[in-house]
Design an enzyme around this catalytic site. Structure first.
Site, PDB file in Angstrom:
ATOM      1  CD  GLU A  58      -5.589 -61.976   0.954  1.00  9.78           C
ATOM      2  OE1 GLU A  58      -5.375 -63.039   1.576  1.00  9.78           O
ATOM      3  OE2 GLU A  58      -4.765 -61.485   0.153  1.00  9.78           O
ATOM      4  CG  HIS A 125      -2.489 -60.706 -10.683  1.00 11.00           C
ATOM      5  ND1 HIS A 125      -1.975 -61.970 -10.763  1.00 11.00           N
ATOM      6  CD2 HIS A 125      -1.913 -60.153  -9.584  1.00 11.00           C
ATOM      7  CE1 HIS A 125      -1.112 -62.169  -9.778  1.00 11.00           C
ATOM      8  NE2 HIS A 125      -1.062 -61.086  -9.043  1.00 11.00           N
TER       9      HIS A 125
END
Lengths: 321, 342
Positions: A58, A125
């Site tokens: 990322e 999540h």
């Protein structure tokens, strides 16, 4: 024909790729696979060489986007889940967000953050971390609540000459449908009155708009007229629309799915209290998720985040004040 | 639209190896003297914040600078005054940034070594080590999408940056994309005060290249001729399409981390070892031995450099400081999306 929130995001990206040769998409599994949620389904086939799988990196994904933006491109970065964007946090808040201010060279990148809770997703999540990004200067943070906004605001995000954190709610991906895509939209940075009322204002955004609307319908059966303001953009925050609504109702309830400490609800209440104290007939209230990680089991999850029931209960308490 | 870069660069125009060496040496000399001036200004309280010198690293820095074209990409680190000058940075930009002049490229909004012109492929570092590598990757990636060929991008770091996640992610990314990246690691033995045995455990940082599937080059970083040769080869390999190149140069920082630091942690034995030899001195010896130049010429260059630096400082000292009332205080290019403007 109907189109979902998720399909609107896919269509907006197809539209951007078609209209602007500077646009490309870079993220994990976004290529032939079409993304973890299929937000880039078939786009690699339609736009060869412009929809590219990244390594699970990322930090480097965002860094690459900044470099490409310096070079005049308009990259869209897909984070697989908003939760993972923390690994790229440094590049977002120190590289992308400072570039224009330091050098006068704009940094038009869009970072898509699939965010928010869905049943069974658990602590890593499900997170709502929009407020962390809003804290930093140099970023625009968008939180569309409708299919129409998901489409038009994503197109707008790509067109904006600054880094945009685009928070798309996973709970809305499949639940929300519209008949067609919009041809016009409110400008970015403007809030929307999602439901008019005169007794109390609920200021909220993203998936919580829908919980607030259900609560408002329920309260209408009890004779209360609730106004719901959908912020659409949390940075910039449309204080004028919020203040005008509070001026009409005299009561403010802020609802956010994020954790309570220092977030969007705190910011809205701070602004209304300091700039519109005299408009208030009762102390402003807020409702957020509980201050724990997001739980896995549906029973726990349903109690962790605000729901239409807890929103209605909070509104009733405030109406009695 | 396909573009091929054909513009020749400084060393291409100069032609012979001796000319390239002389050009590099002059940048080293200018950088050393410029750094010394900054140190003097710092001690006189004329500079806000820190001053970071490249003493002992000029040979490596100049070597990378002279092997880059103007159309290449360069992300220098704190000890790269020589490379910056070689890449085309005017002395006045360095002085203006250190002194916070409103007329400098950073307009007083950022200072000292945090300077650059991204639109010219000259990237201004942020302080987070390793974070510039993936930005260089992004510029190279975008240029490839545009069909621009024959360019390279160089990112400079110290050995401490090899411990960061950003280094790992970006070098792996460059390798996956086969980008023309040259990663120059100045292993100066201390990351601020932390010695190498507390920084990494591999026998040689160049070994890391194998794990990423990239080519590695090792060099004695204070050996001017060796730096010119090895860095030149790495840049040529990247330019020819052989993917990322990792250059590891062993050397010793001949100063503190910044001018606030007396570097008391560097053992005298290390300073007196071959590692501690000054690259300026070695470069001068090399040029004289090869008869590329003579001592009189070097003295002329030195006085030219001093005059240019003094002139630049004198000019900047007369320039306006940034005016807080003239600032627009917005961090966004899209002004109507800015918050909090009065």
């Amino acid at each position: 024909m109907s189109i979902t929130y998720l399909e609107a995001i896919r269509e907006a990206q197809a539209h951007a790729l078609r209209d602007d040769p500077r646009v490309f998409i870079y993220g994990q599994d976004v290529g032939a696979f079409g993304g973890a949620f299929k937000a880039t389904k078939n786009l690699q086939k339609e736009f060869p060489g412009r929809v590219l799988d990244s390594p699970i990196s990322e930090d480097a994904m965002v860094g690459l986007a900044v470099g490409a933006a310096i070079e005049g491109m308009r990259p869209i970065i897909e984070m697989q889940f908003a939760d993972f964007s923390t690994v790229g946090f440094n590049q977002i808040v120190n590289q992308a967000s400072t570039l224009f201010w330091r050098t006068n060279v704009p940094c038009p990148i869009t970072v898509r953050l699939p965010f928010g809770g869905t049943s069974g997703s658990g602590p890593f999540h499900s997170q709502c971390i929009e407020a962390i990004y809003a804290h930093y200067p140099g970023l625009v943070v968008l939180t569309p609540a409708t299919v129409e906004d998901a489409y038009s605001m994503l197109l707008g995000a790509v067109a904006v000459n600054d880094p945009v954190i685009f928070c798309e709610h996973k709970f809305l991906y499949y639940h929300l449908k519209a008949e067609k895509l919009p041809s016009e939209a409110l400008p970015i940075g403007k809030a929307r009155i999602a439901r008019e009322g005169r007794d109390l204002t609920i200021v909220t955004y993203s998936a919580m708009v829908h919980e607030a609307l259900v609560a408002a319908t329920e309260l209408a059966t009890e004779g209360w007229e609730i106004e719901v303001v959908d912020l659409r953009s949390i940075k910039p925050l449309d204080t004028d629309t919020v203040m005008a609504s509070v001026a009409r109702t005299g009561r403010l309830l802020c609802v956010g799915e994020a954790w309570p400490w220092g977030g969007v609800t705190a910011e809205v209440i701070a602004r209304v209290t300091s700039e519109g104290y005299g408009l208030l007939d009762a102390p402003p209230q807020r409702l957020n998720a509980k201050d724990t990680p997001v739980p896995y089991h549906p029973n726990l999850w349903a109690a962790h985040r605000p729901t239409s029931r807890s929103v209605a209960a909070a509104a009733r308490n405030l109406l009695r004040t | 639209m396909s573009q091929t870069v054909t513009e020749s660069h400084t060393d291409g125009q100069i032609g012979s190896a001796s000319d390239l060496h002389l050009a590099a040496f002059r940048f080293m000399l200018w950088a050393r003297l410029l750094d010394e001036k900054f140190a003097t200004l710092y001690r006189a309280g004329k500079i806000h914040g820190g001053v970071f010198l490249g003493r002992g690293q000029e040979a490596l820095s100049a070597a990378i600078g002279v092997h880059l074209n103007k159309t290449d990409v360069f992300a220098p680190l704190i000890r790269d005054a020589a490379g910056r000058l070689a890449f085309g940075e005017p002395i006045i930009d360095a002085v203006r940034t250190y002194m916070g002049s409103a007329l400098g490229p950073m307009r007083g909004r950022d200072g000292n070594v945090h300077r650059g012109k991204p639109q010219d492929g000259y990237l201004p570092m942020i302080s987070h080590l390793g974070a510039m590598i993936s930005v260089v990757n992004g510029v190279l990636f975008a240029r490839r999408m545009k069909g621009i060929k024959g360019i390279v991008g160089a990112a400079c770091l110290g050995e401490g940056a090899t411990s960061t996640g950003a280094f790992h992610e970006a070098l792996n990314q460059a390798a996956v994309e086969k980008l023309p990246l040259v990663l120059v690691v100045a292993n100066n033995q201390f990351s601020y005060s932390t010695p190498n045995d507390r920084q990494f455990a591999c026998a040689d940082l160049a070994h890391k290249a194998v794990g990423y599937g990239v080519e590695a080059h090792s060099v004695a970083g204070n050996d001017f001729a060796a730096c010119m040769e090895v860095v030149g080869r790495a840049v040529a390999r990247a330019r020819a399409g052989h993917g990322p190149q990792l250059v590891v140069a062993d050397l010793l920082r001949l100063c503190g981390h910044g001018e606030h630091d007396d570097a008391g942690y560097i053992p005298p034995d290390m300073k007196n070892s071959p590692l501690g030899r000054d690259c300026m001195k070695l470069a001068e010896e090399f040029l004289l031995k090869k008869k590329f130049t003579d001592a009189a010429q070097i003295a002329v260059w030195r006085s030219e450099a001093v005059r240019e630096i003094e002139d630049a400082v004198a000019q900047v000292q007369r320039e306006p400081a940034p005016d807080p009332f003239a600032e627009n205080w917005t961090a966004l290019a899209t002004e109507n999306l800015s918050e909090g403007r009065e």
